[in-house]
Design a protein around this motif. Sequence first.
Motif, short mmCIF file in Angstrom:
data_model
loop_
_atom_site.label_atom_id
_atom_site.label_comp_id
_atom_site.label_asym_id
_atom_site.label_seq_id
_atom_site.Cartn_x
_atom_site.Cartn_y
_atom_site.Cartn_z
N ALA A 136 85.92 85.16 30.24
CA ALA A 136 85.39 84.94 31.59
C ALA A 136 84.00 85.53 31.69
N SER A 137 83.16 84.88 32.48
CA SER A 137 81.82 85.42 32.71
C SER A 137 81.90 86.61 33.66
N ARG A 138 80.94 87.50 33.56
CA ARG A 138 80.94 88.69 34.39
C ARG A 138 80.88 88.36 35.88
N ASP A 139 80.27 87.23 36.23
CA ASP A 139 80.22 86.86 37.65
C ASP A 139 81.44 86.04 38.07
N LEU A 140 82.39 85.84 37.14
CA LEU A 140 83.67 85.17 37.40
C LEU A 140 83.53 83.70 37.81
N THR A 141 82.43 83.07 37.42
CA THR A 141 82.28 81.64 37.69
C THR A 141 82.66 80.78 36.50
N VAL A 142 82.80 81.37 35.32
CA VAL A 142 83.21 80.65 34.12
C VAL A 142 84.50 81.27 33.59
N TYR A 143 85.46 80.44 33.28
CA TYR A 143 86.77 80.91 32.82
C TYR A 143 87.26 79.99 31.70
N ARG A 144 87.69 80.60 30.61
CA ARG A 144 88.20 79.84 29.47
C ARG A 144 89.54 80.43 29.02
N HIS A 145 90.59 79.60 29.02
CA HIS A 145 91.88 79.99 28.47
C HIS A 145 91.98 79.28 27.12
N LEU A 146 91.84 80.06 26.04
CA LEU A 146 91.71 79.50 24.71
C LEU A 146 92.97 79.77 23.88
N HIS A 147 93.15 78.98 22.84
CA HIS A 147 94.30 79.13 21.95
C HIS A 147 93.79 79.22 20.51
N PRO A 148 93.40 80.41 20.09
CA PRO A 148 92.84 80.58 18.74
C PRO A 148 93.89 80.38 17.65
N VAL A 149 93.40 80.13 16.45
CA VAL A 149 94.25 79.92 15.28
C VAL A 149 94.08 81.13 14.35
N ARG A 150 95.20 81.63 13.85
CA ARG A 150 95.16 82.80 12.97
C ARG A 150 95.21 82.39 11.50
N ALA A 151 94.28 82.93 10.72
CA ALA A 151 94.31 82.74 9.28
C ALA A 151 95.31 83.71 8.66
N ALA A 152 95.65 83.50 7.41
CA ALA A 152 96.64 84.32 6.74
C ALA A 152 96.24 85.79 6.68
N ASP A 153 94.92 86.06 6.63
CA ASP A 153 94.46 87.45 6.53
C ASP A 153 94.39 88.16 7.89
N GLY A 154 94.77 87.46 8.98
CA GLY A 154 94.76 88.08 10.30
C GLY A 154 93.52 87.79 11.11
N THR A 155 92.61 86.97 10.60
CA THR A 155 91.40 86.60 11.35
C THR A 155 91.71 85.43 12.29
N TRP A 156 91.35 85.60 13.55
CA TRP A 156 91.54 84.55 14.55
C TRP A 156 90.21 83.84 14.79
N SER A 157 90.27 82.54 15.09
CA SER A 157 89.05 81.80 15.43
C SER A 157 89.38 80.72 16.45
N THR A 158 88.39 80.41 17.28
CA THR A 158 88.57 79.37 18.30
C THR A 158 87.23 78.81 18.72
N PRO A 159 87.13 77.51 18.92
CA PRO A 159 85.91 76.96 19.51
C PRO A 159 85.83 77.34 20.97
N VAL A 160 84.61 77.43 21.49
CA VAL A 160 84.41 77.77 22.89
C VAL A 160 83.11 77.13 23.37
N ASP A 161 83.05 76.84 24.64
CA ASP A 161 81.84 76.31 25.25
C ASP A 161 81.45 77.23 26.40
N LEU A 162 80.39 78.00 26.23
CA LEU A 162 79.90 78.92 27.25
C LEU A 162 78.59 78.36 27.78
#
Length: 330
Positions: A136-162
């Motif tokens: 979420a943006s600090r001014d609370l005008t942008v909000y993203r509920h994302l679903h990242p994918v976890r790699a086997a080593d524990g690293t998560w990644s997700t696309p986002v549009d800010l």
Amino acid sequence: MNTGVKITAFAAALAATFGTAYGVGTGVGPVDEPAKAAHGEHASAAKPDGATADGTQADGTQADGADGHAGHEEGAANAPAAGGLQVSEGGYTLAMETPKPDRGKSTLTFSIKDAGGKKVTAYTTEHGKELHFIVASRDLTVYRHLHPVRAADGTWSTPVDLPAAGGYKAFADFKPAGKNAKGVTLGVDLSVPGAYAPQPLPAAGRTATVDGYQVTLGGTLDPGKAGELKLTVSKGGKPVDDLEPYLGAYGHLVALRDGDLAYLHVHPNEGGPGPDVSFTATAPSAGAYRLFLDFQHGGKVRTAAFTVHAGQPTAGADEASHDAGGHTHG
């Protein structure tokens, strides 16, 4: 679907004073460095973002609430610890590998590390996911509920549009694997470089419109006292009584407190499939909150957003808010 689920209340730790590049309601300024998040071992000792171990700001001044007396005192005695105010809690740390994402489309990469600095790879699945990720943006005008994918080593990644430069906050909501493990919500600051023009907090209102759907909010959000928030979904003047399950429920609610962006995330009380979705909510303090309701219909998830003031009836506000394209899912 969970029944009778109550919102986890917050402790009344307030936000630290942010610089012009990050402050809510400040003037336009460049953003090129992320704000520093507070670290702590226990939620009960939560400090405002930017506060040092002794409760002072970087400029030596005392942080609001750092002396053990929060600025929002109403209801504070009844409120447990806040969520998302710390980057470390209970032996877990949210390690952000991309603290300065590009404006527009980019990829966020992070991991959850244990007390020994090792990436966590075992989680308890809750509501269909091992980990829920909110930006979420600090001014609370942008909000993203994302679903990242976890790699086997524990690293998560997700696309986002800010869409805009400025300060953001990311939240990881998860429960580690283990019989006695407890849920954890960690928060970390992000910054999108560029000229920052913060927007004012949207006006309080009892209706929100998104993609032709109208969502009406009733009830009150009370400091230190449980109350019901009922959200009613309609389209074209007709009630939507066939909402679809999304992550195992007919609605998901995230609330962020204006200022420090203290976080809570719950699921509805018994009911459904619409048009009403209700939540039992307890505000940690008086003040303004931004509520984000996720609901699914016609195979698509939509988000209705509201500004409410704890202790004031939401049903008494006549203003209607309209979705400005700042709320999406990934």
